[in-house]
Design a protein around this motif. Structure first.
Motif, short mmCIF file in Angstrom:
data_model
loop_
_atom_site.label_atom_id
_atom_site.label_comp_id
_atom_site.label_asym_id
_atom_site.label_seq_id
_atom_site.Cartn_x
_atom_site.Cartn_y
_atom_site.Cartn_z
N ARG A 205 12.86 -3.76 0.88
CA ARG A 205 11.39 -3.67 0.88
C ARG A 205 10.75 -5.03 0.70
NH1 ARG A 205 9.27 1.22 -2.79
NH2 ARG A 205 10.83 0.44 -4.26
N GLN A 208 10.79 -6.53 4.14
CA GLN A 208 9.77 -5.92 4.99
C GLN A 208 8.36 -6.41 4.62
OE1 GLN A 208 10.22 -4.15 7.71
NE2 GLN A 208 12.44 -4.35 7.42
N PHE A 209 8.13 -6.64 3.35
CA PHE A 209 6.84 -7.18 2.93
C PHE A 209 6.65 -8.60 3.46
CE2 PHE A 209 4.50 -9.78 -0.17
CZ PHE A 209 3.26 -9.14 -0.14
N ARG A 212 5.83 -9.03 7.25
CA ARG A 212 4.49 -8.62 7.72
C ARG A 212 3.57 -9.80 7.99
NH1 ARG A 212 3.28 -3.60 3.54
NH2 ARG A 212 4.94 -2.20 4.32
N VAL A 213 3.85 -10.95 7.38
CA VAL A 213 2.99 -12.11 7.62
C VAL A 213 3.22 -12.70 9.00
CG1 VAL A 213 2.99 -12.63 5.16
CG2 VAL A 213 4.64 -13.77 6.63
N ALA A 216 2.49 -9.84 15.20
CA ALA A 216 3.19 -8.67 15.73
C ALA A 216 4.08 -8.99 16.92
CB ALA A 216 2.15 -7.61 16.14
N ARG A 219 7.43 -10.64 15.74
CA ARG A 219 7.93 -10.10 14.48
C ARG A 219 9.33 -9.52 14.62
NH1 ARG A 219 4.01 -5.94 11.85
NH2 ARG A 219 2.75 -7.86 11.77
N ARG A 220 9.59 -8.85 15.73
CA ARG A 220 10.91 -8.24 15.89
C ARG A 220 11.99 -9.31 15.99
NH1 ARG A 220 12.60 -3.90 20.64
NH2 ARG A 220 14.83 -3.94 20.26
N ASP A 223 12.56 -10.78 12.65
CA ASP A 223 13.29 -9.82 11.82
C ASP A 223 14.79 -9.88 12.11
OD1 ASP A 223 13.96 -7.83 10.09
OD2 ASP A 223 12.84 -6.24 11.09
#
Length: 407
Positions: A205, A208-209, A212-213, A216, A219-220, A223
């Motif tokens: 978590r 994931q937080f 978020r910055v 979009a 982002r993947r 990640d």
């Protein structure tokens, strides 16, 4: 209104360049292309260097916070597979975290207690042997080729004692500084434990937080790159721990067989030093050879030196390539430069964290540049079981595999 062309030739035959407002500038074409490219690269390079400098200054100011968090992250990478194992056995995450954390602390505390007790019990024997060695060296200085007199040796000893006596303020300030350092270390250890508990319990978590910055769009990819980096960090910590155990056992058994005092504490020093590649093994092996020389003489010290070299060769040519694998494979020159830079910037902590940071950055950059990772879902990246081949290398993902997973 007619737009002036981008380039033209004046009546004198001089090449000029016109912008979209009709203003011609012959100066631009007068600059050699090599100089234009060099200037463009130069100011970008200065911007990057300035940015890195500012980041370094900020991290230096926050070293008391950054270093404990980095150490907690390394320990979390080491202990996270154990938490995952307990979760697979249907343990609640909170209970799994407590079991792993308490078990790890108990093992570490028991090991430190055993090492410290052994060291304290062996110090008197080592001190007596040191006195005998000093007497032997003094006799060699008097009777050997230097032919120093007893008065010269006494004069040297008196100067040493006088230096200590004349600098009580320096010794006192050093003691105060040491006490303050011990207090800071205790506070940082508490911070390490606190951060480690939350990394083990709430690591997904937290990630994931943080993700978020990122906008979009990328982002993947970020990640996936972050998960690849965590996999590389887990692989690095596992492999380094295994190498450290082998080094400590090899050198420790050799010291015990040869009858060198403090074999167990020296093995512990070798274990800790192995977490700093290249330099750590050299320093720890040098300490073992020095104590063997003082306690048992030059022949035993030479044998210990051969054992240390043999263990280091085993580590460099067999253990490191086999255990680290291709996922975190780094060139030896890059490792040396990273450790030297970390040592200059942040001392021992920098030397300890330089190679893991380099491995993480290497894995992240390779993932971001990989065309195969464009089709990989973040959930398909297993951070606890890193893949042996990195992105953009054969054996990672074929286009068919990635297309199948994306569907």
């Amino acid at each position: 209104m007619t737009q002036t062309p981008a380039s033209a030739t004046d009546t004198g035959g001089t090449a000029v360049v016109s912008n979209d407002r009709g203003l011609s500038s012959p100066t631009w074409t007068a600059i050699p292309p090599v100089l234009r490219v060099s200037a463009a690269l130069g100011w970008r390079f200065l911007v990057v260097v300035a940015s890195l400098y500012v980041i370094g200054v900020v991290l230096g100011r926050l070293a008391s916070l950054v270093v404990p968090l980095a150490i907690a992250l390394l320990l979390a990478a080491l202990l996270a597979p154990a938490v995952g194992f307990l979760l697979s056995r249907r343990f609640p995450r909170g209970l799994a975290t407590v079991v792993v954390l308490v078990g790890g602390l108990a093992a570490l505390g028991g090991l430190l207690t055993f090492v410290v007790t052994t060291f304290v019990n062996g110090v008197p024997e080592l001190a007596a042997q040191l006195v005998r060695s000093v007497d032997a060296v003094s006799g060699w200085l008097v009777n050997g080729p230097l032919h120093l007199s007893d008065s010269q040796l006494r004069e040297f000893a008196d100067r040493f004692v006088k230096t200590l006596r004349d600098n009580p303020s320096g010794i006192t300030s050093s003691a105060i500084t040491t006490a303050a350092t011990v207090g800071e270390i205790l506070v940082e250890m508490v911070l390490v434990l606190f951060a480690l508990a939350f990394f083990l319990y709430d690591g997904p978590r937290i990630w994931q937080f943080l993700i978020r910055v990122v906008p979009a769009g990328p982002r993947r990819r970020v990640d996936v790159a972050g998960r690849r980096s965590l996999a590389a960090l887990v692989s690095y910590v596992r492999a380094t721990g295994a190498v450290a155990v082998v080094d400590a056992l090899g050198i420790g058994v050799g010291l015990a067989v040869l009858g060198v005092p403090l074999a167990v504490p020296l093995a512990a020093v070798v274990f800790i030093g192995a977490f700093v590649p290249i330099f750590g093994a050299v320093v720890a092996g040098g300490v073992a050879v020095l104590i063997a020389l003082v306690a048992n003489g030059p022949v035993t010290a030479a044998i210990v030196l051969v054992i240390v070299i043999a263990v280091n060769q085993l580590e460099s040519h067999v253990l490191q390539p086999f255990l680290l694998g291709r996922a975190v494979k780094l060139h030896p020159l890059a490792v040396v430069l990273a450790i030297a830079s970390g040592l200059l910037v942040a001392g021992i902590a920098g030397a300890l964290l330089a190679v893991p940071l380099l491995a993480v950055l290497n894995s992240a950059i390779r993932s971001l540049r990989s065309e195969a990772d464009e089709h990989v879902a973040p959930a398909d990246v297993h951070t606890s079981e890193p893949e042996e081949s990195g992105p953009d290398e054969p054996g990672l993902d074929t286009e068919a595999d990635t297309e199948t997973r994306s569907r």
